[in-house]
Write a protein that holds these residues in place. Structure first.
Motif, mmCIF file in Angstrom:
data_model
loop_
_atom_site.group_PDB
_atom_site.id
_atom_site.type_symbol
_atom_site.label_atom_id
_atom_site.label_comp_id
_atom_site.label_asym_id
_atom_site.label_seq_id
_atom_site.Cartn_x
_atom_site.Cartn_y
_atom_site.Cartn_z
ATOM 1 N N SER A 166 -6.313 6.094 7.309
ATOM 2 C CA SER A 166 -4.850 5.353 7.824
ATOM 3 C C SER A 166 -4.969 4.051 7.103
ATOM 4 O O SER A 166 -3.885 3.323 7.090
ATOM 5 C CB SER A 166 -5.202 5.178 9.376
ATOM 6 N N VAL A 167 -6.072 3.580 6.486
ATOM 7 C CA VAL A 167 -6.085 2.208 5.954
ATOM 8 C C VAL A 167 -6.380 2.111 4.398
ATOM 9 O O VAL A 167 -6.237 1.098 3.698
ATOM 10 C CB VAL A 167 -7.074 1.212 6.784
ATOM 11 N N TYR A 182 -10.274 -5.817 16.520
ATOM 12 C CA TYR A 182 -11.130 -5.556 15.175
ATOM 13 C C TYR A 182 -12.446 -5.964 15.553
ATOM 14 O O TYR A 182 -12.870 -7.228 15.751
ATOM 15 C CB TYR A 182 -10.462 -6.002 13.926
ATOM 16 N N LEU A 194 0.440 -4.762 6.414
ATOM 17 C CA LEU A 194 -0.077 -4.392 7.750
ATOM 18 C C LEU A 194 1.123 -3.890 8.529
ATOM 19 O O LEU A 194 2.231 -4.138 8.194
ATOM 20 C CB LEU A 194 -0.266 -5.548 8.521
ATOM 21 N N LYS A 195 1.011 -3.002 9.398
ATOM 22 C CA LYS A 195 1.949 -1.960 10.180
ATOM 23 C C LYS A 195 1.683 -2.217 11.612
ATOM 24 O O LYS A 195 0.456 -2.629 12.002
ATOM 25 C CB LYS A 195 1.654 -0.449 9.925
ATOM 26 N N PHE A 215 -6.390 -1.729 2.957
ATOM 27 C CA PHE A 215 -7.360 -2.586 3.317
ATOM 28 C C PHE A 215 -8.671 -2.704 2.256
ATOM 29 O O PHE A 215 -8.811 -1.547 1.813
ATOM 30 C CB PHE A 215 -7.949 -2.110 4.774
ATOM 31 N N GLU A 272 1.000 -0.293 13.839
ATOM 32 C CA GLU A 272 -0.075 0.780 14.330
ATOM 33 C C GLU A 272 -1.301 0.273 13.970
ATOM 34 O O GLU A 272 -2.109 0.850 14.602
ATOM 35 C CB GLU A 272 0.120 2.267 13.845
ATOM 36 N N ASP A 273 -1.324 -0.893 12.982
ATOM 37 C CA ASP A 273 -2.692 -1.595 12.981
ATOM 38 C C ASP A 273 -3.031 -2.595 14.136
ATOM 39 O O ASP A 273 -4.284 -3.122 14.030
ATOM 40 C CB ASP A 273 -2.646 -2.201 11.673
ATOM 41 N N VAL A 311 -12.770 2.152 10.748
ATOM 42 C CA VAL A 311 -11.838 1.491 9.703
ATOM 43 C C VAL A 311 -12.539 1.472 8.333
ATOM 44 O O VAL A 311 -11.658 2.026 7.477
ATOM 45 C CB VAL A 311 -11.441 -0.059 10.349
ATOM 46 N N ARG A 335 -11.724 -0.680 14.885
ATOM 47 C CA ARG A 335 -10.669 -1.218 15.910
ATOM 48 C C ARG A 335 -10.372 -0.369 17.147
ATOM 49 O O ARG A 335 -10.790 0.819 17.259
ATOM 50 C CB ARG A 335 -9.742 -1.322 15.098
ATOM 51 N N MET A 362 -6.710 -7.185 4.796
ATOM 52 C CA MET A 362 -5.816 -6.315 5.468
ATOM 53 C C MET A 362 -4.292 -6.497 4.649
ATOM 54 O O MET A 362 -3.601 -7.813 4.994
ATOM 55 C CB MET A 362 -5.716 -6.393 6.722
#
Length: 128
Positions: free
Chosen positions: A63-64, A94, A86-87, A68, A89-90, A48, A38, A83
Motif C-alpha cells: 500500500s505504500v 504511526y 499522501l492519501k 514511502f 487512507e494513510d 508499513v 500504523r 511519505m
C-alpha cells in the motif's frame, strides 16, 4: 531498555508529504532492524516498512511501496519515514519499533511480534 520517540506527524492535504522521525535513547539501536507500523481508528495495526540494522535491506507494504521511503542514520540513533503522495487512507497513528534481536540482515518476513520496543506514536492526518 530503549526508548523510542516519534515526531513529524501532522495534518497535510492529499498529495502532500511528511517526514517522520524516530529517535532512540537509552541504548544504541544501530545493530537492530527497525520498522514503522500504523493504526487507524477501528482498524488493526498494520505493517508499513522495515529496515535492516545496516540500512542495506528494506521492505514495504504494498500500500505504500513507491510512495514511502524508510531510512536510518545510525550515528544519530534515528530512523526516518519519508511519505510522499499522501492519501486520505494513510491517515493513522504511526509507530516506530525496534527488533527484539540484533544483526538481522533481511527484514521481509518480520511481523509485529518480532519487535520488542515501541514508541508512543505520532498522528498523521491526510485531508482530501
Amino acid at each position: 531498555q530503549v526508548q523510542l520517540v516519534e515526531s513529524g506527524g501532522g495534518l497535510v492535504q492529499a498529495g502532500g508529504s511528511l517526514r517522520l522521525s524516530c529517535a532512540a535513547s537509552g541504548r544504541t539501536v544501530s545493530s537492530y532492524a527497525m520498522g514503522w507500523f500504523r493504526q487507524a481508528p477501528g482498524k488493526e495495526r498494520e505493517f508499513v516498512a522495515a529496515i535492516s540494522w545496516s540500512g542495506g535491506n528494506t521492505y514495504y507494504a504494498d500500500s505504500v511501496k513507491g510512495r514511502f521511503t524508510i531510512s536510518r542514520n545510525n550515528a544519530k540513533n534515528t530512523m526516518y519515514l519519508q511519505m510522499n503522495s499522501l492519501k486520505p487512507e494513510d491517515t493513522a497513528g504511526y509507530y516506530c519499533a525496534a527488533d527484539r534481536r540484533p544483526w538481522r540482515s533481511t527484514v521481509g518476513e518480520l511481523n509485529a511480534t518480532d519487535f520488542g520496543s515501541w514508541g508512543q506514536g505520532t498522528q498523521v492526518t491526510v485531508s482530501s
